[in-house]
Scaffold this motif. Structure first.
Motif, PDB file in Angstrom:
ATOM      1  N   SER A  80       0.825  -1.207   0.000  1.00 47.18           N
ATOM      2  CA  SER A  80       0.000   0.000   0.000  1.00 47.18           C
ATOM      3  C   SER A  80       0.857   1.254   0.000  1.00 47.18           C
ATOM      4  CB  SER A  80      -0.930  -0.005   1.216  1.00 47.18           C
ATOM      5  OG  SER A  80      -0.185  -0.093   2.419  1.00 47.18           O
ATOM      6  N   ALA A  81       1.961   1.236   0.750  1.00 51.26           N
ATOM      7  CA  ALA A  81       2.835   2.410   0.807  1.00 51.26           C
ATOM      8  C   ALA A  81       3.514   2.653  -0.529  1.00 51.26           C
ATOM      9  CB  ALA A  81       3.880   2.227   1.911  1.00 51.26           C
ATOM     10  N   VAL A  82       3.930   1.583  -1.192  1.00 52.41           N
ATOM     11  CA  VAL A  82       4.578   1.728  -2.497  1.00 52.41           C
ATOM     12  C   VAL A  82       3.586   2.263  -3.524  1.00 52.41           C
ATOM     13  CG1 VAL A  82       5.685   0.479  -4.390  1.00 52.41           C
ATOM     14  CG2 VAL A  82       6.285  -0.058  -2.016  1.00 52.41           C
ATOM     15  N   ALA A  83       2.383   1.691  -3.558  1.00 55.36           N
ATOM     16  CA  ALA A  83       1.396   2.118  -4.554  1.00 55.36           C
ATOM     17  C   ALA A  83       0.949   3.554  -4.343  1.00 55.36           C
ATOM     18  CB  ALA A  83       0.196   1.186  -4.521  1.00 55.36           C
ATOM     19  N   ALA A  84       0.929   4.004  -3.079  1.00 57.41           N
ATOM     20  CA  ALA A  84       0.465   5.365  -2.789  1.00 57.41           C
ATOM     21  C   ALA A  84       1.552   6.410  -2.969  1.00 57.41           C
ATOM     22  CB  ALA A  84      -0.066   5.433  -1.350  1.00 57.41           C
ATOM     23  N   ASP A  85       2.792   5.993  -3.106  1.00 57.97           N
ATOM     24  CA  ASP A  85       3.906   6.932  -3.237  1.00 57.97           C
ATOM     25  C   ASP A  85       3.762   7.703  -4.555  1.00 57.97           C
ATOM     26  OD1 ASP A  85       6.443   8.146  -3.707  1.00 57.97           O
ATOM     27  OD2 ASP A  85       7.385   6.697  -2.371  1.00 57.97           O
ATOM     28  N   PRO A  86       3.685   9.034  -4.509  1.00 56.05           N
ATOM     29  CA  PRO A  86       3.516   9.798  -5.750  1.00 56.05           C
ATOM     30  C   PRO A  86       4.678   9.623  -6.723  1.00 56.05           C
ATOM     31  CG  PRO A  86       3.942  11.254  -3.878  1.00 56.05           C
ATOM     32  CD  PRO A  86       3.681   9.909  -3.318  1.00 56.05           C
ATOM     33  N   ILE A  99      -0.284  -3.190  -8.215  1.00 56.55           N
ATOM     34  CA  ILE A  99      -0.452  -3.345  -6.765  1.00 56.55           C
ATOM     35  C   ILE A  99      -1.893  -3.071  -6.376  1.00 56.55           C
ATOM     36  CG2 ILE A  99       0.183  -2.399  -4.509  1.00 56.55           C
ATOM     37  CD1 ILE A  99       2.989  -1.941  -5.609  1.00 56.55           C
ATOM     38  N   ASP A 100      -2.501  -2.078  -7.005  1.00 56.17           N
ATOM     39  CA  ASP A 100      -3.900  -1.757  -6.705  1.00 56.17           C
ATOM     40  C   ASP A 100      -4.838  -2.937  -6.996  1.00 56.17           C
ATOM     41  OD1 ASP A 100      -3.290   0.801  -5.875  1.00 56.17           O
ATOM     42  OD2 ASP A 100      -3.719   1.725  -7.818  1.00 56.17           O
ATOM     43  N   ARG A 101      -4.408  -3.871  -7.836  1.00 59.71           N
ATOM     44  CA  ARG A 101      -5.240  -5.031  -8.183  1.00 59.71           C
ATOM     45  C   ARG A 101      -5.062  -6.185  -7.192  1.00 59.71           C
ATOM     46  NH1 ARG A 101      -6.774  -4.891 -13.671  1.00 59.71           N
ATOM     47  NH2 ARG A 101      -6.962  -2.696 -14.276  1.00 59.71           N
ATOM     48  N   ILE A 102      -4.114  -6.088  -6.282  1.00 57.57           N
ATOM     49  CA  ILE A 102      -3.823  -7.198  -5.367  1.00 57.57           C
ATOM     50  C   ILE A 102      -4.864  -7.246  -4.249  1.00 57.57           C
ATOM     51  CG2 ILE A 102      -2.175  -8.143  -3.710  1.00 57.57           C
ATOM     52  CD1 ILE A 102       0.055  -6.850  -5.340  1.00 57.57           C
ATOM     53  N   GLY A 103      -5.579  -8.354  -4.151  1.00 56.16           N
ATOM     54  CA  GLY A 103      -6.468  -8.607  -3.038  1.00 56.16           C
ATOM     55  C   GLY A 103      -7.350  -7.428  -2.664  1.00 56.16           C
ATOM     56  N   HIS A 104      -7.324  -7.106  -1.372  1.00 64.78           N
ATOM     57  CA  HIS A 104      -8.128  -6.036  -0.794  1.00 64.78           C
ATOM     58  C   HIS A 104      -7.220  -5.099   0.001  1.00 64.78           C
ATOM     59  CE1 HIS A 104     -11.827  -8.057  -1.985  1.00 64.78           C
ATOM     60  NE2 HIS A 104     -11.272  -9.182  -1.566  1.00 64.78           N
ATOM     61  N   PRO A 105      -7.701  -3.909   0.372  1.00 66.34           N
ATOM     62  CA  PRO A 105      -6.843  -2.955   1.081  1.00 66.34           C
ATOM     63  C   PRO A 105      -6.170  -3.540   2.323  1.00 66.34           C
ATOM     64  CG  PRO A 105      -8.857  -1.868   0.388  1.00 66.34           C
ATOM     65  CD  PRO A 105      -9.031  -3.322   0.057  1.00 66.34           C
ATOM     66  N   GLN A 106      -6.880  -4.398   3.060  1.00 61.30           N
ATOM     67  CA  GLN A 106      -6.289  -4.970   4.263  1.00 61.30           C
ATOM     68  C   GLN A 106      -5.061  -5.811   3.931  1.00 61.30           C
ATOM     69  OE1 GLN A 106      -9.411  -5.074   3.277  1.00 61.30           O
ATOM     70  NE2 GLN A 106     -10.886  -4.940   4.967  1.00 61.30           N
ATOM     71  N   ILE A 107      -5.119  -6.522   2.819  1.00 58.11           N
ATOM     72  CA  ILE A 107      -3.984  -7.340   2.392  1.00 58.11           C
ATOM     73  C   ILE A 107      -2.819  -6.463   1.969  1.00 58.11           C
ATOM     74  CG2 ILE A 107      -3.198  -8.927   0.581  1.00 58.11           C
ATOM     75  CD1 ILE A 107      -5.955 -10.219   0.721  1.00 58.11           C
ATOM     76  N   ARG A 108      -3.113  -5.403   1.220  1.00 58.19           N
ATOM     77  CA  ARG A 108      -2.042  -4.524   0.743  1.00 58.19           C
ATOM     78  C   ARG A 108      -1.419  -3.721   1.876  1.00 58.19           C
ATOM     79  NH1 ARG A 108      -6.107  -3.927  -3.265  1.00 58.19           N
ATOM     80  NH2 ARG A 108      -6.698  -1.842  -2.549  1.00 58.19           N
ATOM     81  N   GLN A 109      -2.171  -3.505   2.951  1.00 57.05           N
ATOM     82  CA  GLN A 109      -1.622  -2.781   4.097  1.00 57.05           C
ATOM     83  C   GLN A 109      -0.543  -3.585   4.801  1.00 57.05           C
ATOM     84  OE1 GLN A 109      -2.048   0.241   5.393  1.00 57.05           O
ATOM     85  NE2 GLN A 109      -3.669   1.004   4.084  1.00 57.05           N
ATOM     86  N   ARG A 110      -0.654  -4.922   4.767  1.00 62.39           N
ATOM     87  CA  ARG A 110       0.310  -5.772   5.451  1.00 62.39           C
ATOM     88  C   ARG A 110       1.305  -6.415   4.481  1.00 62.39           C
ATOM     89  NH1 ARG A 110       1.723  -5.158  10.198  1.00 62.39           N
ATOM     90  NH2 ARG A 110       2.486  -7.299  10.161  1.00 62.39           N
ATOM     91  N   GLY A 111       0.828  -6.783   3.304  1.00 64.90           N
ATOM     92  CA  GLY A 111       1.684  -7.481   2.362  1.00 64.90           C
ATOM     93  C   GLY A 111       2.811  -6.611   1.848  1.00 64.90           C
TER      94      GLY A 111
END
Length: 288
Positions: A80-86, A99-111
């Protein structure tokens, strides 16, 4: 189910982590985000004797541009941090979109980005993107570090060039040329599911024709599939309807996905041809 008993270690340095992985007396697994490992532990598909938590190692959560304009993503950097980095969204938009296509936000927050790459589910988005963007992997082991290009890193389903006594410390994406077009398209049964089939397309333009192309599928084999004949069908063309149709015919004749309970091989191949047409059209428009 519950995991088998294991010991827990939280090394403070890469050297300490490598020493734990190189201990031949006990099987060790690296823990970063745990989005793949923890379910495997719970189902006892993995039974390590020690978990090596690398999240406390200084510098491994970095996501920064290096001296040659390359993007360097450390082993503990969250998706999530990588995808949100401008900086990433501007300079490596294909990576951010995947990255935005991976699972759900909860998964991207930890993965973690590196965790997904090291796990190497061939239906996952990031291995295909790593090949499409010509990434490289920095591996630290008892004998020092080595760098492996993405084309050589993925060996088979859930298998990579990473040795048992090595730690993937970072993945490096080279700087992208200006004006490069890109797109990532996938088909999944439900939002958040693994892709039934997906494709990443990168196009470079010279005047009114394609100067270079990369086409990489996920969910089409035991490793990401770079379809070189489709790239050749695009290169040097003005990318009109006939060129797109020629590439679709290449998919039908040369892509060999497996069939399973989710989709037959024929269905995946047909979907792949449609996704390639859509992704290539979008990528071409982005070169303008």
């Amino acid at each position: 189910m519950k995991p088998s008993p294991f010991d827990y270690a939280a090394p403070a340095t890469v050297a300490e982590a490598v020493a734990l992985l190189a201990d031949g007396d006990r099987e060790a697994k690296v823990l970063a985000g745990g989005q793949s490992l923890v379910p495997m532990l719970s189902m006892r598909l993995a039974r390590p004797e020690v978990l090596v938590d690398i999240t406390r190692i200084a510098g491994l959560a970095r996501c920064a541009v290096g001296g040659e304009g390359e993007l360097r993503i450390g082993a503990a950097a969250r998706q999530s941090a990588v995808a949100a980095d401008p900086v990433v969204r501007r300079g490596w938009p294909l990576l951010a979109t995947a990255i935005d296509r991976i699972g759900h936000p909860q998964i991207r927050q930890r993965g973690t980005v590196c965790g997904s790459l090291a796990h190497h589910d061939p239906a996952a988005e990031l291995p295909a993107v790593a090949i499409a963007l010509d990434a490289s992997f920095v591996l630290a082991g008892p004998s020092g570090t080595r760098t492996v290009p993405a084309a050589e890193f993925f060996v088979a389903t859930f298998q990579t060039a990473l040795a048992d006594d090595e730690l993937l410390t970072e993945v490096v994406f080279p700087a992208q040329p200006p004006g490069r077009g890109w797109a990532f398209e996938e088909l999944a049964r439900r939002h958040g599911d693994f892709a039934t089939i997906g494709v990443g397309v990168v196009l470079d333009r010279a005047a009114d024709s394609v100067a270079g192309a990369r086409v990489v599928f996920c969910g089409a084999g035991p490793v990401p599939v770079r379809l070189l004949p489709a790239e050749a069908a695009f290169t040097g063309t003005a990318l009109d309807a006939d060129d797109l149709a020629a590439a679709a015919r290449v998919v039908h004749s040369q892509l060999e996905p497996a069939g399973d309970v989710h989709a037959s091989a024929e269905y995946r191949r047909e979907a792949a041809a449609h996704l390639l047409t859509r992704a290539t059209t979008i990528a071409w428009e982005r070169t303008r």
